[in-house]
Scaffold this motif. Structure first.
Motif, short mmCIF file in Angstrom:
data_model
loop_
_atom_site.label_atom_id
_atom_site.label_comp_id
_atom_site.label_asym_id
_atom_site.label_seq_id
_atom_site.Cartn_x
_atom_site.Cartn_y
_atom_site.Cartn_z
N TRP A 25 -15.28 33.48 63.64
CA TRP A 25 -14.66 34.69 62.94
C TRP A 25 -15.44 36.19 63.42
O TRP A 25 -15.07 37.22 63.62
N LYS A 26 -16.78 35.85 63.63
CA LYS A 26 -17.50 37.46 64.38
C LYS A 26 -16.83 37.69 65.61
O LYS A 26 -16.98 38.63 65.91
N GLN A 27 -16.58 36.57 66.64
CA GLN A 27 -16.15 36.95 67.92
C GLN A 27 -14.79 37.61 67.59
O GLN A 27 -14.44 38.59 68.42
N ALA A 28 -13.91 37.31 66.50
CA ALA A 28 -12.71 38.05 66.32
C ALA A 28 -12.69 39.19 66.02
O ALA A 28 -12.06 39.94 66.05
N GLY A 60 -18.19 33.07 82.65
CA GLY A 60 -18.30 31.74 81.80
C GLY A 60 -18.22 32.17 80.31
O GLY A 60 -18.66 31.21 79.60
N ASP A 61 -17.56 33.14 80.01
CA ASP A 61 -17.47 33.40 78.43
C ASP A 61 -16.57 32.22 77.67
O ASP A 61 -15.62 31.90 78.14
N GLN A 62 -17.12 32.05 76.67
CA GLN A 62 -16.57 30.91 75.89
C GLN A 62 -16.08 31.58 74.52
O GLN A 62 -16.77 31.61 73.64
N TRP A 63 -14.56 32.05 74.50
CA TRP A 63 -14.46 32.54 73.45
C TRP A 63 -13.99 31.21 72.32
O TRP A 63 -13.36 30.23 72.73
N GLY A 64 -14.29 31.61 71.15
CA GLY A 64 -13.59 30.45 70.03
C GLY A 64 -14.49 29.26 69.72
O GLY A 64 -13.82 28.27 69.24
N SER A 65 -15.36 29.24 70.52
CA SER A 65 -16.50 27.97 70.09
C SER A 65 -17.79 28.58 69.68
O SER A 65 -18.26 29.76 69.61
#
Length: 426
Positions: free
Chosen positions: A332-335, A419-424
């Motif tokens: 949610w914070k990444q969103a 290596g950005d990992q979005w949604g995890s």
């Protein structure tokens, strides 16, 4: 007394806080010299404050101490925000009013230090004196309306610490002053105020954030877990003082001379898990109280994101981790960071961003966040940058012992870590 540059500088910063940000000084320093909580809100007063911050920043130059460098960077940041005239945002006035009401409730519930009768009268006169503020277009007006309603709710639920002769008259007088203040803002030009971004435009790459958004839109939203009853507030092996206070709407970390306390509305709220992690971090890291008082919210929130991610892996059996709340919260914070860049850098359609945020939260909450992001451009993007920096800089080190020092790197041109990992949550 021996010559101690840090103590001397600390006293100078304390003096500025007490004069211009007394609620912050009261909360973090507990200074007994503080007798008033409502600073003068005028162009002249903020001009003088700006000059003081600039002077303080210059006095920190050349001193090789991480905390002092942090104080100096905050002073330069505060000087710049005043120069951008952020103080002219009318909602900031009501935000300060709500902060005062909340802090005195938490620190002085009996009204011994700040008797409510004179305090409410001071608030009424303070609001009526303020000039030079306004709302900044549609979004500024909408955010002002939000703070008006929140201020009115806070006044309505006030209870006198002891029977007062004309409590109803005092609260009605403050309510009318709040409404008069908002009415005055509506008569002013809609160009008043400032929505200055929290990240300099030259420091970000539009293309990289567009790609992030496109990648993130392919991610399936994690469902928000249902509430649980009677789960342990702290992970196994960690603890701190805590107290439930049903009258407040969200958790607060209450600093103490020897030990901090987490104050929360009720046991079992998922969001209290974030407060628990911050409380443990604060106590473990220690440091000068000024360092925490002089930290903008992005540089508290960014490290908290890293701590939440770490906690999800370090304590997988802790209910907020095992039931997926920490993973949901991180996504949610990444969103919000994606939505921030979408609205600001791309000029995104607010209705589209609203539908995007509704994948995680209710329509009402999503509407609030669209307004917030429109009036605080770049804040969530800077929080994301602080999170990435914290994650990289402290790999292999205990997060819990690191102070929220603002590094130079966060104020230079954006770099997209590999290596950005979005949604995890990892």
């Amino acid at each position: 007394m021996p010559h101690d540059p840090k103590s001397q500088l600390g006293r100078l910063f304390d003096r500025c806080l007490i004069d211009r940000h007394p609620v912050t000084a009261l909360w973090w320093r507990g200074d007994q010299k503080i007798t008033r909580l409502l600073p003068e809100w005028s162009a002249d007063a903020f001009s003088q404050e700006s000059a003081r911050w600039l002077h303080l920043s210059q006095k920190t130059g050349g001193i090789e101490d991480g905390e002092i460098r942090h104080w100096g960077r905050y002073a330069r940041w505060a000087h710049q925000r005043i120069q951008e005239e952020s103080w002219r945002n009318a909602w900031a006035v009501l935000q300060h009013l709500v902060m005062v009401l909340t802090v005195v409730e938490l620190l002085d519930p009996e009204g011994a230090r700040f008797p409510r009768e004179p305090l409410l009268g001071q608030m009424t006169r303070w609001l009526d004196r303020i000039q030079g503020t306004g709302h900044h277009g549609y979004w500024g007006k909408t955010y002002l309306d939000y703070w008006q309603q929140l201020a009115l709710k806070n006044v309505a639920r006030l209870q006198p610490p002891s029977p007062l002769r004309d409590w109803e008259g005092l609260t009605q007088g403050l309510t009318q002053a709040i409404n008069r203040f908002v009415e005055r803002q509506n008569l002013l030009t809609s160009g008043s105020g400032s929505d200055a971004p929290w990240v300099p435009p030259a420091h970000v790459s539009d293309r990289e954030w567009v790609v992030r958004r496109q990648e993130f839109l392919k991610t399936s939203p994690l469902p928000k877990p249902p509430p649980l009853d009677n789960w342990p507030l702290f992970p196994v092996g960690l603890s701190s003082d805590e107290v439930a206070k049903p009258t407040i709407s969200s958790w607060w970390l209450k600093p103490g001379r020897h030990k901090d306390t987490l104050v929360h509305p009720h046991q079992g709220a998922w969001r209290d898990a974030i407060g628990a992690l911050w409380t443990v971090w604060r106590e473990s890291a220690g440091g000068h109280a000024l360092t925490w008082a002089l930290t903008p919210p992005m540089f508290i929130q960014g490290p908290l994101w890293a701590l939440v991610s770490d906690a999800a892996q370090r304590w997988p059996a802790w209910p907020p981790a095992s039931h997926g709340y920490l993973a949901w919260w991180m996504q949610w914070k990444q969103a919000l960071a994606v939505a921030d860049a979408w609205l600001w850098l791309e000029g995104g359609d607010p209705d589209e961003v609203l539908k995007f945020l509704e994948r995680w939260v209710s329509t009402g909450s999503a509407q609030f966040w669209v307004v917030y992001l429109k009036t605080h451009p770049g804040e969530m993007m800077m929080t994301w940058r602080a999170y990435r920096y914290w994650t990289e800089a402290h790999q292999g080190k205990p997060y819990w012992t690191q102070l929220p020092i603002m590094p130079d790197r966060l104020f230079r041109a954006d770099t997209w870590p590999p290596g950005d990992q979005w949604g995890s949550a990892g």
